[in-house]
Motif scaffolding. Structure first.
Motif, PDB file in Angstrom:
ATOM      1  N   THR A  25     -12.701  11.564  -8.181  1.00 34.21           N
ATOM      2  CA  THR A  25     -13.398  11.281  -9.504  1.00 34.21           C
ATOM      3  C   THR A  25     -13.798   9.718  -9.415  1.00 34.21           C
ATOM      4  O   THR A  25     -14.801   8.813  -9.921  1.00 34.21           O
ATOM      5  N   LYS A  26     -12.734   8.814  -8.110  1.00 34.57           N
ATOM      6  CA  LYS A  26     -13.254   7.793  -9.262  1.00 34.57           C
ATOM      7  C   LYS A  26     -12.588   6.366  -7.999  1.00 34.57           C
ATOM      8  O   LYS A  26     -11.360   7.918  -7.058  1.00 34.57           O
ATOM      9  N   PRO A  27     -12.404   5.390  -8.304  1.00 37.49           N
ATOM     10  CA  PRO A  27     -11.715   4.507  -7.239  1.00 37.49           C
ATOM     11  C   PRO A  27     -10.452   4.598  -7.166  1.00 37.49           C
ATOM     12  O   PRO A  27      -9.893   4.436  -8.153  1.00 37.49           O
ATOM     13  N   TRP A  28     -10.122   3.904  -5.704  1.00 39.27           N
ATOM     14  CA  TRP A  28      -8.685   3.997  -6.270  1.00 39.27           C
ATOM     15  C   TRP A  28      -8.231   2.856  -4.537  1.00 39.27           C
ATOM     16  O   TRP A  28      -9.151   2.925  -3.414  1.00 39.27           O
ATOM     17  N   VAL A  29      -6.671   2.251  -5.047  1.00 34.53           N
ATOM     18  CA  VAL A  29      -6.622   1.360  -3.970  1.00 34.53           C
ATOM     19  C   VAL A  29      -5.209   2.116  -3.039  1.00 34.53           C
ATOM     20  O   VAL A  29      -3.983   2.119  -3.762  1.00 34.53           O
ATOM     21  N   VAL A  30      -4.848   2.600  -1.426  1.00 34.42           N
ATOM     22  CA  VAL A  30      -3.885   2.871  -1.304  1.00 34.42           C
ATOM     23  C   VAL A  30      -3.402   2.023   0.182  1.00 34.42           C
ATOM     24  O   VAL A  30      -3.823   1.617   1.070  1.00 34.42           O
ATOM     25  N   MET A  31      -1.988   2.040   0.039  1.00 35.66           N
ATOM     26  CA  MET A  31      -1.848   1.088   1.267  1.00 35.66           C
ATOM     27  C   MET A  31      -0.979   1.764   2.619  1.00 35.66           C
ATOM     28  O   MET A  31      -0.444   2.152   1.484  1.00 35.66           O
ATOM     29  N   GLU A  32      -1.231   1.864   3.442  1.00 39.55           N
ATOM     30  CA  GLU A  32      -0.401   2.061   4.040  1.00 39.55           C
ATOM     31  C   GLU A  32       0.712   0.801   4.688  1.00 39.55           C
ATOM     32  O   GLU A  32      -0.231  -0.026   5.019  1.00 39.55           O
ATOM     33  N   THR A  38      -2.103   0.967  10.467  1.00 44.97           N
ATOM     34  CA  THR A  38      -2.892  -0.098  10.287  1.00 44.97           C
ATOM     35  C   THR A  38      -3.978   0.671  11.758  1.00 44.97           C
ATOM     36  O   THR A  38      -5.273   0.281  11.601  1.00 44.97           O
ATOM     37  N   HIS A  39      -3.337  -0.130  12.817  1.00 50.46           N
ATOM     38  CA  HIS A  39      -3.978   0.503  14.052  1.00 50.46           C
ATOM     39  C   HIS A  39      -4.725   1.393  14.279  1.00 50.46           C
ATOM     40  O   HIS A  39      -5.554   1.553  15.065  1.00 50.46           O
ATOM     41  N   SER A  40      -3.895   2.311  14.163  1.00 45.92           N
ATOM     42  CA  SER A  40      -4.555   3.752  14.149  1.00 45.92           C
ATOM     43  C   SER A  40      -5.497   4.097  13.055  1.00 45.92           C
ATOM     44  O   SER A  40      -6.670   4.893  13.534  1.00 45.92           O
ATOM     45  N   ILE A  41      -5.355   4.020  11.985  1.00 44.51           N
ATOM     46  CA  ILE A  41      -6.647   4.370  10.839  1.00 44.51           C
ATOM     47  C   ILE A  41      -7.621   3.240  11.736  1.00 44.51           C
ATOM     48  O   ILE A  41      -8.763   4.165  11.549  1.00 44.51           O
ATOM     49  N   VAL A  54     -12.557   4.739  -2.262  1.00 41.77           N
ATOM     50  CA  VAL A  54     -11.358   4.369  -1.699  1.00 41.77           C
ATOM     51  C   VAL A  54     -10.683   3.544  -0.896  1.00 41.77           C
ATOM     52  O   VAL A  54     -11.790   3.950   0.442  1.00 41.77           O
ATOM     53  N   GLU A  55     -10.219   2.436  -1.727  1.00 38.82           N
ATOM     54  CA  GLU A  55      -9.891   1.243  -0.497  1.00 38.82           C
ATOM     55  C   GLU A  55      -8.938   1.394   0.202  1.00 38.82           C
ATOM     56  O   GLU A  55      -7.524   1.852  -0.911  1.00 38.82           O
ATOM     57  N   LEU A  56      -8.371   1.345   1.691  1.00 36.75           N
ATOM     58  CA  LEU A  56      -6.982   1.011   2.170  1.00 36.75           C
ATOM     59  C   LEU A  56      -6.848  -0.058   2.287  1.00 36.75           C
ATOM     60  O   LEU A  56      -7.521  -0.717   2.654  1.00 36.75           O
ATOM     61  N   VAL A  57      -5.655  -0.819   2.467  1.00 40.05           N
ATOM     62  CA  VAL A  57      -5.454  -1.900   2.326  1.00 40.05           C
ATOM     63  C   VAL A  57      -3.619  -2.157   2.880  1.00 40.05           C
ATOM     64  O   VAL A  57      -3.390  -1.134   3.238  1.00 40.05           O
ATOM     65  N   HIS A  58      -3.614  -3.105   3.819  1.00 38.04           N
ATOM     66  CA  HIS A  58      -2.919  -2.998   4.253  1.00 38.04           C
ATOM     67  C   HIS A  58      -1.409  -4.182   4.728  1.00 38.04           C
ATOM     68  O   HIS A  58      -1.191  -4.393   4.359  1.00 38.04           O
TER      69      HIS A  58
END
Ligand code: SF4
Length: 372
Positions: A25-32, A38-41, A54-58
């Motif tokens: 329902t809102k923006p989120w930042v998730v780190m792998e 990261t490479h698989s993503i 929804v932002e993924l950061v490395h």
């Protein structure tokens, strides 16, 4: 194939992506945390299945990337000493030191060899007792048990021509350092499954509670990653901060007691520098006093090293999730996998290489922002 094909199934991936879209329902930042994730993503386009916002950061989970420059320079100094056979995994050979790299010193005549295990280096030491064999022992909790075992075997056998240049790093203190860092944007973590295979999940509940972040132990296939992201987002939307194990086919709470026992015997926890990030308290392993005689840095007296880092490289910010690789001005121009300025472009697990090899030029890639 059991435990592989079902974790790459497109229909399951689309169903998980639909579920994620309904949750958010809102923006989120998730780190792998792990570079392998990261490479698989990026290779599988997992990021492109996620809803906008929804932002993924490395994260810093690339062992080659975070090995400090001073340790690379020590490796170069040792490799160039007469009578030394310097053994390393292949990834480390192209990592730039202050002025050169292991490939170049090998081309200039140093005996630098690529090995696939520390035990290969041990075999060389057994065969050639007149030469000093040095193994470059880097990595996270995943590679450390084999390195510890090699030192223990060398000690048991009295192999005085074997030593190890050790630069091991530990994941939980790095997660804590990111949570504490100024400007941190990370709200939830995907913890690296293979690290937890060794160490278990026991170290994470205290961190989740202390910093109010969900931590989901996650594997490396696309379905593993989507399920990890889904669980992290469910917690974030509910305001929860727990540890969940989404990789239970491999990871237990206890981890691998035999591996942990050899680690406890051979290594001791120490403050450790991370390339591009700086010193993190209690975030590394060094040889314990009873095995210190196998420390190559002491045996070859290469303690005093002056390092010179590339002023253009922003890999430290990449490793902390503060920027994505295309935000670095050198990305894809002067810095490419063939002409890397920083370790994050060299390593097979590096985030800059992952973006470059998968043709990504924009920050986020799911509409978060475009800086290319
Ligand atoms: S693109 Fe190159 S110079 Fe920029 S952060 Fe990555 S490795 Fe460093």
């Amino acid at each position: 194939m059991k435990y592989l094909d079902e974790f790459r199934d497109g229909a399951i991936a689309r169903a998980l992506a639909d579920e994620i879209r309904q949750i958010v329902t809102k923006p989120w930042v998730v780190m792998e945390v792990c570079g392998g994730q990261t490479h698989s993503i990026l290779r599988n386009g997992v990021d492109q299945l996620l809803p906008e916002g929804v932002e993924l950061v490395h994260g810093p989970g690339c062992p080659v990337c975070v090995t400090p420059l001073e340790v690379i320079d020590r490796a170069l100094a040792i490799a160039q000493k007469p009578g030394v056979i310097f053994c390393s995994f292949g990834d480390m050979l192209r990592v730039p030191g202050s002025s050169t790299d292991l490939f170049r010193v090998k081309a200039e005549g140093a005996d630098v060899r690529i090995v696939y295990s520390p035990l290969d280096a041990l075999t060389l030491a057994r065969r050639d007792r007149d030469r000093q064999v040095v193994f470059f022992g880097i990595g996270f909790e995943t590679t450390a048990p084999a390195n510890a075992m090699a030192v223990k075997l060398a000690s048991d056998e009295g192999l005085d021509n074997f030593s190890m240049l050790v630069s091991h790093v530990l994941v939980p203190p790095a997660i804590e350092a990111i949570c504490r860092s100024k400007g941190n944007r990370v709200q939830g973590f995907l913890a690296a499954g293979h690290v937890c295979t060794v160490m278990g999940t026991r170290q994470y509940p205290a961190i989740a509670e202390r910093y109010g972040v969900p931590i989901v132990v996650t594997g490396f296939e696309p379905i593993d990653l989507l399920e990890g992201i889904r669980r992290a987002l469910v917690q974030l939307e509910r305001g929860e901060a727990r540890v969940e194990n989404a990789y239970a086919r491999v990871v237990s709470e206890e981890g691998n007691p035999a591996a942990r026992a050899v680690l406890d015997e051979v290594f001791e926890v120490t403050d450790q520098s991370w390339r591009g990030i700086g010193r993190i308290p209690q975030s590394g392993w060094r040889l314990a006093p009873s095995y210190r005689g196998f420390d190559a840095a002491e045996r070859f007296d290469v303690g005093a090293i002056r390092t010179v880092e590339s002023p253009e490289c922003r890999s430290g910010e990449v490793l902390q999730g503060l920027i994505t690789p295309p935000e670095c001005a050198a990305f894809g121009t002067v810095c490419t996998p063939r002409t890397p300025l920083g370790a994050t472009m060299v390593s097979s697990e590096g985030a800059c290489a992952a973006y470059f090899l998968n043709g990504r030029r924009k920050r986020g890639t799911n509409g978060v922002a475009a800086h290319a």
